[in-house]
Design a protein around this motif. Structure first.
Motif, PDB file in Angstrom:
ATOM      1  N   TYR A  54       0.828  -1.202   0.000  1.00  0.00           N
ATOM      2  CA  TYR A  54       0.000   0.000   0.000  1.00  0.00           C
ATOM      3  C   TYR A  54       0.869   1.261   0.000  1.00  0.00           C
ATOM      4  N   PHE A  55       1.892   1.289   0.859  1.00  0.00           N
ATOM      5  CA  PHE A  55       2.743   2.469   0.921  1.00  0.00           C
ATOM      6  C   PHE A  55       3.562   2.645  -0.351  1.00  0.00           C
ATOM      7  N   ASN A  56       3.949   1.560  -1.009  1.00  0.00           N
ATOM      8  CA  ASN A  56       4.652   1.686  -2.282  1.00  0.00           C
ATOM      9  C   ASN A  56       3.733   2.229  -3.368  1.00  0.00           C
ATOM     10  N   ALA A  57       2.455   1.876  -3.304  1.00  0.00           N
ATOM     11  CA  ALA A  57       1.500   2.373  -4.290  1.00  0.00           C
ATOM     12  C   ALA A  57       1.028   3.791  -3.987  1.00  0.00           C
ATOM     13  N   HIS A  58       1.145   4.225  -2.741  1.00  0.00           N
ATOM     14  CA  HIS A  58       0.666   5.550  -2.319  1.00  0.00           C
ATOM     15  C   HIS A  58       1.769   6.290  -1.561  1.00  0.00           C
ATOM     16  N   PRO A  59       2.748   6.856  -2.261  1.00  0.00           N
ATOM     17  CA  PRO A  59       3.875   7.501  -1.565  1.00  0.00           C
ATOM     18  C   PRO A  59       3.480   8.742  -0.766  1.00  0.00           C
ATOM     19  N   LYS A  60       2.447   9.452  -1.180  1.00  0.00           N
ATOM     20  CA  LYS A  60       2.027  10.644  -0.424  1.00  0.00           C
ATOM     21  C   LYS A  60       1.451  10.251   0.931  1.00  0.00           C
ATOM     22  N   VAL A  61       0.694   9.159   0.960  1.00  0.00           N
ATOM     23  CA  VAL A  61       0.134   8.677   2.224  1.00  0.00           C
ATOM     24  C   VAL A  61       1.268   8.249   3.152  1.00  0.00           C
ATOM     25  N   LYS A  62       2.282   7.607   2.584  1.00  0.00           N
ATOM     26  CA  LYS A  62       3.431   7.186   3.388  1.00  0.00           C
ATOM     27  C   LYS A  62       4.137   8.402   3.978  1.00  0.00           C
ATOM     28  N   SER A  63       4.360   9.427   3.170  1.00  0.00           N
ATOM     29  CA  SER A  63       5.028  10.635   3.654  1.00  0.00           C
ATOM     30  C   SER A  63       4.223  11.308   4.758  1.00  0.00           C
ATOM     31  N   ALA A  64       2.911  11.389   4.569  1.00  0.00           N
ATOM     32  CA  ALA A  64       2.067  12.020   5.578  1.00  0.00           C
ATOM     33  C   ALA A  64       2.057  11.198   6.867  1.00  0.00           C
ATOM     34  N   THR A  65       2.060   9.880   6.749  1.00  0.00           N
ATOM     35  CA  THR A  65       2.034   9.019   7.931  1.00  0.00           C
ATOM     36  C   THR A  65       3.329   9.118   8.716  1.00  0.00           C
ATOM     37  N   VAL A  66       4.448   9.069   8.016  1.00  0.00           N
ATOM     38  CA  VAL A  66       5.743   9.188   8.696  1.00  0.00           C
ATOM     39  C   VAL A  66       5.868  10.570   9.334  1.00  0.00           C
ATOM     40  N   GLY A  67       5.479  11.610   8.608  1.00  0.00           N
ATOM     41  CA  GLY A  67       5.528  12.964   9.149  1.00  0.00           C
ATOM     42  C   GLY A  67       4.636  13.129  10.370  1.00  0.00           C
TER      43      GLY A  67
END
Length: 163
Positions: A54-67
């Motif tokens: 999921y995070f590989n398919a949605h990099p913006k969601v990953k960035s927001a989650t880590v942030g």
């Protein structure tokens, strides 16, 4: 803690957090690393977790989650240091961190690195100002810490990109 000391502590946290966010080295991509011998870059037994997919398919969601995770930690520390509440600081920090994470992954901001640093500083300063203040004058204090964050972001942006 006296009011003046809270503002000094909040401004110091803005400066340190902005420095950490802005000066963090960029990690090399997977394709840039060379493997030797019979080493392979696959996961164990060829299975990849659903979260990783999921995070590989949605990099913006990953960035927001880590942030948001980083921001929640910084906000909790800010709320603890200033005495305004850990939960309030965590909530404000998570929202601020998600915004900073999205800024870091923005294609437009990657083309304008100095503006990215200024925007990150402003967001971090505003978030920490909200987490550190409460009661009368919250807006004024938030604007002051956001301006301090923007100034720190501008300094870091100029220092990094105009050497």
């Amino acid at each position: 803690m006296r009011s003046a000391n809270r503002h000094i502590a909040a401004t110091a946290i803005v400066a340190v957090t902005t420095c950490f966010y802005s000066l963090a080295p960029v990690q090399p991509g997977v394709a840039q690393t060379t493997l030797n011998g019979s080493a392979s870059r696959g996961s164990t037994h060829g299975k990849v977790s659903k979260t990783k997919k999921y995070f590989n398919a949605h990099p913006k969601v990953k960035s927001a989650t880590v942030g948001a995770g980083v921001g929640a930690g910084v906000g909790a520390v800010t709320g603890l240091v200033t005495g305004r509440g850990v939960l309030k600081g965590t909530a404000v920090g998570a929202g601020t961190g998600a915004g900073v994470g999205l800024l870091q992954s923005s294609h437009t901001m990657k083309r304008h690195p100095i503006m990215k640093d200024i925007a990150q500083g402003t967001l971090i300063g505003g978030g920490l100002g909200l987490a550190a203040s409460g009661g009368r004058g919250t807006g004024r204090r938030t604007v002051k810490t956001a301006a301090a964050g923007a100034a720190v972001g501008l300094g870091i942006g100029l220092w990094k990109n105009l050497r």
